[in-house]
Motif scaffolding. Sequence first.
Motif, PDB file in Angstrom:
ATOM      1  N   TYR A 293      37.733  83.992 111.233  1.00  0.00           N
ATOM      2  CA  TYR A 293      36.340  83.709 111.540  1.00  0.00           C
ATOM      3  C   TYR A 293      35.496  84.910 111.133  1.00  0.00           C
ATOM      4  O   TYR A 293      35.779  86.040 111.533  1.00  0.00           O
ATOM      5  CB  TYR A 293      36.172  83.428 113.034  1.00  0.00           C
ATOM      6  N   ASN A 312      25.090  82.936 110.818  1.00  0.00           N
ATOM      7  CA  ASN A 312      26.080  81.868 110.943  1.00  0.00           C
ATOM      8  C   ASN A 312      27.488  82.440 110.990  1.00  0.00           C
ATOM      9  O   ASN A 312      27.693  83.654 110.916  1.00  0.00           O
ATOM     10  CB  ASN A 312      25.935  80.847 109.810  1.00  0.00           C
ATOM     11  N   SER A 314      31.360  81.880 109.205  1.00  0.00           N
ATOM     12  CA  SER A 314      32.173  81.249 108.164  1.00  0.00           C
ATOM     13  C   SER A 314      33.625  81.210 108.612  1.00  0.00           C
ATOM     14  O   SER A 314      34.115  82.132 109.267  1.00  0.00           O
ATOM     15  CB  SER A 314      32.083  82.030 106.851  1.00  0.00           C
ATOM     16  N   LYS A 325      34.600  76.070 106.402  1.00  0.00           N
ATOM     17  CA  LYS A 325      33.578  75.610 107.338  1.00  0.00           C
ATOM     18  C   LYS A 325      32.508  76.680 107.476  1.00  0.00           C
ATOM     19  O   LYS A 325      32.780  77.869 107.313  1.00  0.00           O
ATOM     20  CB  LYS A 325      34.158  75.333 108.735  1.00  0.00           C
ATOM     21  N   THR A 326      31.290  76.249 107.801  1.00  0.00           N
ATOM     22  CA  THR A 326      30.208  77.173 108.130  1.00  0.00           C
ATOM     23  C   THR A 326      29.484  76.637 109.352  1.00  0.00           C
ATOM     24  O   THR A 326      29.073  75.469 109.376  1.00  0.00           O
ATOM     25  CB  THR A 326      29.213  77.323 106.967  1.00  0.00           C
ATOM     26  N   TRP A 327      29.347  77.485 110.363  1.00  0.00           N
ATOM     27  CA  TRP A 327      28.691  77.086 111.602  1.00  0.00           C
ATOM     28  C   TRP A 327      27.378  77.844 111.761  1.00  0.00           C
ATOM     29  O   TRP A 327      27.371  79.048 112.055  1.00  0.00           O
ATOM     30  CB  TRP A 327      29.588  77.382 112.804  1.00  0.00           C
ATOM     31  N   ILE A 360      31.677  79.792 120.879  1.00  0.00           N
ATOM     32  CA  ILE A 360      31.699  78.789 119.806  1.00  0.00           C
ATOM     33  C   ILE A 360      33.012  78.018 119.831  1.00  0.00           C
ATOM     34  O   ILE A 360      34.104  78.604 119.794  1.00  0.00           O
ATOM     35  CB  ILE A 360      31.519  79.466 118.435  1.00  0.00           C
ATOM     36  N   THR A 362      35.995  76.361 118.392  1.00  0.00           N
ATOM     37  CA  THR A 362      36.632  76.609 117.102  1.00  0.00           C
ATOM     38  C   THR A 362      37.072  75.335 116.401  1.00  0.00           C
ATOM     39  O   THR A 362      37.573  75.380 115.279  1.00  0.00           O
ATOM     40  CB  THR A 362      37.850  77.534 117.264  1.00  0.00           C
ATOM     41  N   THR A 364      34.816  72.310 116.574  1.00  0.00           N
ATOM     42  CA  THR A 364      33.588  71.622 116.154  1.00  0.00           C
ATOM     43  C   THR A 364      32.465  72.566 115.722  1.00  0.00           C
ATOM     44  O   THR A 364      31.532  72.140 115.044  1.00  0.00           O
ATOM     45  CB  THR A 364      33.054  70.755 117.294  1.00  0.00           C
ATOM     46  N   GLY A 365      32.507  73.832 116.159  1.00  0.00           N
ATOM     47  CA  GLY A 365      31.413  74.757 115.883  1.00  0.00           C
ATOM     48  C   GLY A 365      30.285  74.675 116.886  1.00  0.00           C
ATOM     49  O   GLY A 365      29.310  75.435 116.805  1.00  0.00           O
ATOM     50  N   ALA A 366      30.381  73.761 117.850  1.00  0.00           N
ATOM     51  CA  ALA A 366      29.364  73.664 118.906  1.00  0.00           C
ATOM     52  C   ALA A 366      29.400  74.942 119.733  1.00  0.00           C
ATOM     53  O   ALA A 366      30.462  75.549 119.915  1.00  0.00           O
ATOM     54  CB  ALA A 366      29.636  72.456 119.787  1.00  0.00           C
ATOM     55  N   MET A 367      28.225  75.343 120.235  1.00  0.00           N
ATOM     56  CA  MET A 367      28.219  76.612 120.945  1.00  0.00           C
ATOM     57  C   MET A 367      27.338  76.636 122.179  1.00  0.00           C
ATOM     58  O   MET A 367      26.351  75.904 122.293  1.00  0.00           O
ATOM     59  CB  MET A 367      27.825  77.734 119.996  1.00  0.00           C
TER      60      MET A 367
END
Length: 397
Positions: A293, A312, A314, A325-327, A360, A362, A364-367
């Motif tokens: 990450y 963000n 990566s 992925k990018t969050w 965050i 890991t 879905t990237g939801a935070m």
Amino acid sequence: MMKNRILSGARVVIAMLGGCGLTVAHAQTAPVPAPAQSAVQTIPGMPPVIDPHNIYSETRPSNIAPEVAKDLPRIYVPNLRSADVSVIDPATMTVVDRFPVGKSPQHVVPSWDLRTLWVTNNAEGTTNGSLTPIDPRTGKPGQAIPVDDPYNMYFTPDGKEAIVVAEARKRLDFRDPHTMELHTSVETPECKGVNHAEFSIDGRYAIFTCEFGGMLAKVDTVNHKLIGYLKLTGGGMPQDILASPDAKTFYVADMHADGVFTVDGDTFTQTGFIHTGVGTHGIYPSRDGKFMYVANRGSHKIHGPPHSKDGNVSVIDFATNQVVKTWPIPGGGSPDMGNVSADGKLLWLSGRFDDVVYAIDTDTGAMKIIPVGAEPHGLTVWPQPGRYSIGHTGILR
């Protein structure tokens, strides 16, 4: 005589296994296996490398040491400008404690033996620096120890010495890992802004980043000698550094290059570059050792701005060196440094210029965004699985 020794050894094993509910009748004639031999010849006193293809193999969720498992589950957040530590309960996602420390706390560093969390208060390079110990069992701080310019701290993989990174002094101070008494120093005169480090698989050398010199410094950690420097092509402000699972590649986050340089540690040569995002800063491995990450702070500036739309995270696949992925941070943000939860389900990062912490997911990237003190920096997550810590915000092996 040899036969009697073998039978005696077998009885000891039987006694141990009997306590686990195993059938003694089957255990009586079983041969005693020889200890597994590591393929890696490590420095004396360093725990063996269990899997040379994955140095993070012992940091999976099931590998929390019994004593560590008794510690409070907490996130310790050093707040640079407010000179204190915010303590988050991950179960409620709220700040449950806050206590003052020394001036300019930079990182919370787990000790090699996993029994102390050290707050590195570097007092902005003055002689008033200190290390504040935190008892992870109680979550409370102890009496600070005066130490010159402790921006960051690492531990040699054999656990014999702490390495205090004296950034303003361009120096590495090798100290007793408990009392912090100075043993010796290694000068790194060309390494302006020396700050983050990663060790070789055998513990014989470490590579340090030079934030204001655009280069790396390689140090012999056994003989306490500077080996040399490597200037990064196109680099400008190298930050965090992390080894690949097989430890053959070192990944260097560069805040001005907006990505991660790859370096062969043994030959000390640059091998590639992976673009991630603006202000690339912190790097952390996933619990299964498949991904890393990368926190992109959203700015090339050292002190801001807040709520950057470019902030963000990566996700890079170790196997392919590709961003998978990018969050983005909702509403903009400044993800900086932190670590992964023990179960690997949450990535915890400080929001350096936004006075918050990000939790965050890991998958879905939801935070979740949690307000803390002023200018949070190198937070650590505790407890963590693993046998020993090499320092920083809790890089365990």
